[in-house]
Structure formats: C-alpha cells, structure tokens
Scaffold this motif. Sequence first.
Motif, PDB file in Angstrom:
ATOM      1  N   TYR A  51      47.422  66.841  49.123  1.00 59.40           N
ATOM      2  CA  TYR A  51      48.182  67.049  50.351  1.00 59.40           C
ATOM      3  C   TYR A  51      47.284  67.391  51.535  1.00 59.40           C
ATOM      4  CZ  TYR A  51      52.618  66.749  47.906  1.00 59.40           C
ATOM      5  OH  TYR A  51      53.696  66.300  47.186  1.00 59.40           O
ATOM      6  N   LEU A  52      46.097  67.936  51.258  1.00 59.83           N
ATOM      7  CA  LEU A  52      45.166  68.227  52.351  1.00 59.83           C
ATOM      8  C   LEU A  52      44.469  66.961  52.864  1.00 59.83           C
ATOM      9  CD1 LEU A  52      43.366  71.509  51.165  1.00 59.83           C
ATOM     10  CD2 LEU A  52      45.127  71.284  52.902  1.00 59.83           C
ATOM     11  N   ILE A  53      44.129  66.071  51.934  1.00 57.77           N
ATOM     12  CA  ILE A  53      43.318  64.901  52.289  1.00 57.77           C
ATOM     13  C   ILE A  53      44.172  63.695  52.658  1.00 57.77           C
ATOM     14  CG2 ILE A  53      41.538  63.313  51.425  1.00 57.77           C
ATOM     15  CD1 ILE A  53      40.548  65.542  49.637  1.00 57.77           C
ATOM     16  N   ARG A  54      45.396  63.640  52.157  1.00 53.83           N
ATOM     17  CA  ARG A  54      46.241  62.454  52.377  1.00 53.83           C
ATOM     18  C   ARG A  54      46.420  62.092  53.846  1.00 53.83           C
ATOM     19  NH1 ARG A  54      52.426  62.369  50.412  1.00 53.83           N
ATOM     20  NH2 ARG A  54      52.511  63.959  52.057  1.00 53.83           N
ATOM     21  N   PRO A  55      46.653  63.059  54.768  1.00 50.86           N
ATOM     22  CA  PRO A  55      46.771  62.658  56.181  1.00 50.86           C
ATOM     23  C   PRO A  55      45.528  61.946  56.707  1.00 50.86           C
ATOM     24  CG  PRO A  55      47.576  64.896  55.868  1.00 50.86           C
ATOM     25  CD  PRO A  55      46.925  64.496  54.589  1.00 50.86           C
ATOM     26  N   LEU A  56      44.355  62.378  56.255  1.00 45.51           N
ATOM     27  CA  LEU A  56      43.118  61.710  56.688  1.00 45.51           C
ATOM     28  C   LEU A  56      43.029  60.302  56.124  1.00 45.51           C
ATOM     29  CD1 LEU A  56      40.604  64.682  56.182  1.00 45.51           C
ATOM     30  CD2 LEU A  56      41.643  63.902  58.322  1.00 45.51           C
ATOM     31  N   VAL A  57      43.420  60.132  54.861  1.00 41.09           N
ATOM     32  CA  VAL A  57      43.400  58.798  54.248  1.00 41.09           C
ATOM     33  C   VAL A  57      44.374  57.877  54.976  1.00 41.09           C
ATOM     34  CG1 VAL A  57      43.852  57.487  52.140  1.00 41.09           C
ATOM     35  CG2 VAL A  57      42.708  59.695  51.998  1.00 41.09           C
ATOM     36  N   ASN A  58      45.568  58.382  55.274  1.00 41.57           N
ATOM     37  CA  ASN A  58      46.557  57.569  55.990  1.00 41.57           C
ATOM     38  C   ASN A  58      46.061  57.192  57.383  1.00 41.57           C
ATOM     39  OD1 ASN A  58      48.265  57.805  53.793  1.00 41.57           O
ATOM     40  ND2 ASN A  58      49.423  59.519  54.652  1.00 41.57           N
ATOM     41  N   TYR A  59      45.366  58.125  58.041  1.00 42.00           N
ATOM     42  CA  TYR A  59      44.828  57.846  59.379  1.00 42.00           C
ATOM     43  C   TYR A  59      43.762  56.754  59.328  1.00 42.00           C
ATOM     44  CZ  TYR A  59      42.328  58.513  63.775  1.00 42.00           C
ATOM     45  OH  TYR A  59      41.719  58.309  64.983  1.00 42.00           O
ATOM     46  N   LEU A  60      42.861  56.861  58.347  1.00 37.20           N
ATOM     47  CA  LEU A  60      41.816  55.836  58.209  1.00 37.20           C
ATOM     48  C   LEU A  60      42.418  54.485  57.831  1.00 37.20           C
ATOM     49  CD1 LEU A  60      39.026  57.867  56.345  1.00 37.20           C
ATOM     50  CD2 LEU A  60      39.067  57.176  58.745  1.00 37.20           C
ATOM     51  N   GLU A  61      43.499  54.510  57.061  1.00 35.00           N
ATOM     52  CA  GLU A  61      44.155  53.260  56.686  1.00 35.00           C
ATOM     53  C   GLU A  61      44.789  52.597  57.906  1.00 35.00           C
ATOM     54  OE1 GLU A  61      46.693  51.768  52.817  1.00 35.00           O
ATOM     55  OE2 GLU A  61      47.274  53.658  53.775  1.00 35.00           O
ATOM     56  N   LYS A  62      45.308  53.406  58.841  1.00 32.48           N
ATOM     57  CA  LYS A  62      45.861  52.854  60.072  1.00 32.48           C
ATOM     58  C   LYS A  62      44.777  52.209  60.940  1.00 32.48           C
ATOM     59  CE  LYS A  62      49.836  55.978  60.459  1.00 32.48           C
ATOM     60  NZ  LYS A  62      50.469  57.080  61.237  1.00 32.48           N
ATOM     61  N   LEU A  63      43.534  52.652  60.748  1.00 32.43           N
ATOM     62  CA  LEU A  63      42.408  52.058  61.476  1.00 32.43           C
ATOM     63  C   LEU A  63      41.899  50.801  60.800  1.00 32.43           C
ATOM     64  CD1 LEU A  63      40.396  55.304  62.396  1.00 32.43           C
ATOM     65  CD2 LEU A  63      42.020  54.029  63.817  1.00 32.43           C
ATOM     66  N   LYS A  64      42.725  50.196  59.930  1.00 35.37           N
ATOM     67  CA  LYS A  64      42.414  48.935  59.247  1.00 35.37           C
ATOM     68  C   LYS A  64      41.318  49.089  58.196  1.00 35.37           C
ATOM     69  CE  LYS A  64      45.336  47.048  62.073  1.00 35.37           C
ATOM     70  NZ  LYS A  64      46.725  46.736  61.608  1.00 35.37           N
ATOM     71  N   LEU A  65      41.155  50.304  57.664  1.00 30.06           N
ATOM     72  CA  LEU A  65      40.191  50.525  56.585  1.00 30.06           C
ATOM     73  C   LEU A  65      40.945  50.509  55.261  1.00 30.06           C
ATOM     74  CD1 LEU A  65      37.103  51.141  56.545  1.00 30.06           C
ATOM     75  CD2 LEU A  65      37.704  53.547  56.253  1.00 30.06           C
ATOM     76  N   ARG A  66      40.403  49.793  54.290  1.00 26.32           N
ATOM     77  CA  ARG A  66      41.069  49.739  52.984  1.00 26.32           C
ATOM     78  C   ARG A  66      41.191  51.138  52.395  1.00 26.32           C
ATOM     79  NH1 ARG A  66      38.217  45.583  49.104  1.00 26.32           N
ATOM     80  NH2 ARG A  66      39.832  46.497  47.733  1.00 26.32           N
ATOM     81  N   ARG A  67      42.307  51.375  51.703  1.00 24.77           N
ATOM     82  CA  ARG A  67      42.599  52.718  51.210  1.00 24.77           C
ATOM     83  C   ARG A  67      41.521  53.202  50.238  1.00 24.77           C
ATOM     84  NH1 ARG A  67      47.012  55.677  51.997  1.00 24.77           N
ATOM     85  NH2 ARG A  67      47.430  57.459  50.618  1.00 24.77           N
ATOM     86  N   THR A  68      41.053  52.325  49.372  1.00 23.29           N
ATOM     87  CA  THR A  68      40.002  52.710  48.423  1.00 23.29           C
ATOM     88  C   THR A  68      38.730  53.112  49.144  1.00 23.29           C
ATOM     89  OG1 THR A  68      40.920  51.181  46.775  1.00 23.29           O
ATOM     90  CG2 THR A  68      38.653  51.942  46.434  1.00 23.29           C
ATOM     91  N   ILE A  69      38.350  52.340  50.148  1.00 25.93           N
ATOM     92  CA  ILE A  69      37.140  52.640  50.924  1.00 25.93           C
ATOM     93  C   ILE A  69      37.319  53.956  51.687  1.00 25.93           C
ATOM     94  CG2 ILE A  69      35.579  51.826  52.729  1.00 25.93           C
ATOM     95  CD1 ILE A  69      35.486  50.210  50.145  1.00 25.93           C
ATOM     96  N   ALA A  70      38.520  54.177  52.217  1.00 28.39           N
ATOM     97  CA  ALA A  70      38.796  55.419  52.962  1.00 28.39           C
ATOM     98  C   ALA A  70      38.651  56.639  52.056  1.00 28.39           C
ATOM     99  CB  ALA A  70      40.191  55.366  53.564  1.00 28.39           C
ATOM    100  N   ILE A  71      39.171  56.527  50.822  1.00 25.76           N
ATOM    101  CA  ILE A  71      39.067  57.650  49.878  1.00 25.76           C
ATOM    102  C   ILE A  71      37.617  57.930  49.538  1.00 25.76           C
ATOM    103  CG2 ILE A  71      39.659  58.433  47.556  1.00 25.76           C
ATOM    104  CD1 ILE A  71      42.209  56.690  47.807  1.00 25.76           C
ATOM    105  N   LEU A  72      36.861  56.881  49.224  1.00 24.81           N
ATOM    106  CA  LEU A  72      35.446  57.059  48.865  1.00 24.81           C
ATOM    107  C   LEU A  72      34.648  57.604  50.049  1.00 24.81           C
ATOM    108  CD1 LEU A  72      34.852  53.814  46.760  1.00 24.81           C
ATOM    109  CD2 LEU A  72      35.213  56.145  45.932  1.00 24.81           C
ATOM    110  N   LEU A  73      34.983  57.162  51.252  1.00 26.03           N
ATOM    111  CA  LEU A  73      34.297  57.669  52.445  1.00 26.03           C
ATOM    112  C   LEU A  73      34.556  59.157  52.621  1.00 26.03           C
ATOM    113  CD1 LEU A  73      32.660  57.094  55.021  1.00 26.03           C
ATOM    114  CD2 LEU A  73      34.816  56.538  56.172  1.00 26.03           C
ATOM    115  N   LEU A  74      35.792  59.590  52.412  1.00 30.01           N
ATOM    116  CA  LEU A  74      36.118  61.016  52.506  1.00 30.01           C
ATOM    117  C   LEU A  74      35.437  61.811  51.394  1.00 30.01           C
ATOM    118  CD1 LEU A  74      39.891  60.862  53.479  1.00 30.01           C
ATOM    119  CD2 LEU A  74      38.003  61.650  54.903  1.00 30.01           C
ATOM    120  N   TYR A  75      35.293  61.225  50.213  1.00 30.64           N
ATOM    121  CA  TYR A  75      34.551  61.876  49.137  1.00 30.64           C
ATOM    122  C   TYR A  75      33.116  62.153  49.567  1.00 30.64           C
ATOM    123  CZ  TYR A  75      37.826  61.766  45.190  1.00 30.64           C
ATOM    124  OH  TYR A  75      38.858  62.008  44.329  1.00 30.64           O
TER     125      TYR A  75
END
Length: 357
Positions: A51-75
């Motif tokens: 729940y802490l990281i999901r808003p950031l993942v959703n934001y990066l996904e809106k920037l046309k970044l694939r969800r998997t890549i967004a998660i790994l980038l946040l990692y």
Amino acid sequence: MNKFYKVCIGVILVLIIIYLGSLVDFIFKPILSLFSLLIIVPVLLAGFFYYLIRPLVNYLEKLKLRRTIAILLLYVVFAIMIVGFIWGVWPSLSKQVEALERNAPALFNSLANQLEKLESYPLLASIFPEDTNTLTQITEYLNKGFALLSNYITGLFSFFSNFAIILFTFPIFLYYMLKEGGKFGKKIVSFMPKRFREEGLETMNDIDKALSNFIVGKVLVNLALGVLMYIGFIFIGLPYALLLTVIAVIMNFIPFVGAILSSVPIVIVGLVESPSVAIWSLVIILVAQQIQDNLIAPYIFGKQLEIHPLTTIVLVFAGGDLFGIVGILVIIPVYMVIKIIVTRVYARFFKDKWEAA
C-alpha cells in the motif's frame, strides 16, 4: 430429530479431534512456527509495503512505463535508500545504542540520585505517605521494566536471526502483489453468486481504499510526529535524541498504548539529565501529540478512521492477548475490514426487514 443428532455427533467429533490435536501439539508447533516465518510475516510485511509503494507504481505506469519495469526501478531506488541509511544514519544510531547499553548502570544510579532529591522537596513529600518508600517502589518498577525490555530485545534478536528467510521471501510476495494486486478483489468476487458480484466488488474496493488510507496515513503521521519530537529533543539537549525518536516512531504504530509506552524511556532519560529536561521532554511529547492528533491526523485521515478510543483500547488488548505483537499491529486494520463487511451485509440483508419491524 435425526438431523439434530447428526449435527450433535458432528460437533462432538470436531471437539474430539481438537482435543487429540492438543495432546500432540509438539508436532504442530514447529510446523506453525515455520508457516508463520515463511508465509504470515512476509505476507504482512508485503501487504504493508504494497500500500505504500502502489501509488508510486501506478504513477510510473501512467508515465507509459511498463508495470514490471516500474516495480524493479522502485526496488533499485529503495535499495539505494537502504544503503544510504546504513551509510549515513545507522552509524550515529548504533553509537547511541552502544552508549546507552554501556551507560545503563550509571543511568540507573543517576536516576536514583534524582529521585532522592525529588523526595526531599516539601511538595512531593506531602503527596507521598511517610510510611512508604517511594524510591524503593519506583526502583522495583524500573527493574521489572528493564527485565521486560531485555526479554523483548532478546526476542527481537531472535527475530532478526531469522530475518534472512523473511528478507528472501518478502520481496517476492511484494513483487507479485504489486504486479497482480488489482486483480485480487475480482478473483475473490468471482467465487460469489452473480447477483452479489457487483456489490461484492464495491465492498472489496471499499476495503482496499480503507487499508490504503490507513497504512499510508499512519506512516505519514508517525514520520511527522518523529520530526517534531526530534527537533524538540535537539533543542532541549536531550541525550540519545535520535535513538529515542526512532523508538517513539516505531512504538506509535501500536495504537494508543504505543504513545504512552514510548514516553516512559524519554522522560526517564530526561530525568537523569535534570528534572527540568524531563519536564520539557514531556511538554514536547504532549505538544507533538496534540499537533499530530488535532492538525496532522485529521488532515490526512479526514473522517475515514472513525474508531472510538475505548474501542481502540479494547481491540489492542484483545489483539495482544490472542496473537502477541503481531495481533496488536494488525488488529485495527482487521477491525476496519470486518466493520466494512458487516455494514455491507447488514445493509443488504437485514436493514429493511429490521427497520420495518
């Protein structure tokens, strides 16, 4: 009547199975401990950070970044932050821990001297009866508290000895939660009858929103409280300010009780320094708590967390009695989930009938 007898026999057989299982609990305890270590604790941690990281993942996904890549980038970003914490903050924090452990006997002696001085004040002498040794009683309570703290620290080290297993499984659970999290509610609702699925999906969305607001809000509120307290402690020159602030922030995740428990070591350390520092420490705690409760928390939570303080106290003690520290930490979110489900079920099946009656 035959149906009644069948139900009674079924209940009796279940009770017999439970009783026989209790006789060989030594077989199941290691299995339950392993299950807790491998599944329950990592899943709870993953749910918290989800729940802490999901808003950031959703934001990066809106920037046309694939969800998997967004998660790994946040990692990678969080790994850099952890390294920065270990490099920049941990040395100072560990030094304060070592200094506090090394100076513990001297601190107790200084505390005893301060209490002796306080007992000689006419105002305090008139409050306490003459036939009671207040110093002895307080010292006994402090020794008991110190023993409990030692046991807690021992258990904490035991937890961190298994941290490697949790550290391995927790990121895996978190990754799949972040990747597939939006589908959990739909999969659960798919098992319901079709006529209830739309309402079931609304209920799952309400639960998801409530948990997200609670967890993110709790973290923000506690961090704000920590900043306020740390600034105040530095201003009055409180020893071990960083360590005591970190303890206070962590303890404040325990509803209601945590704020009281975290104040005790702060006031004791302040009293060792001088009575005025102890008083100012208590003032800072109270002011910071008031700012948190009346300004920061209402702004972040709004009216979404409407739980009566008495209900919170009962829930915390019940959760601690049943499931220990894990129960204390998760009892409020569990209560929120149950409350949403019960409210929905009542509105759907019982409200019209009962109000009409």
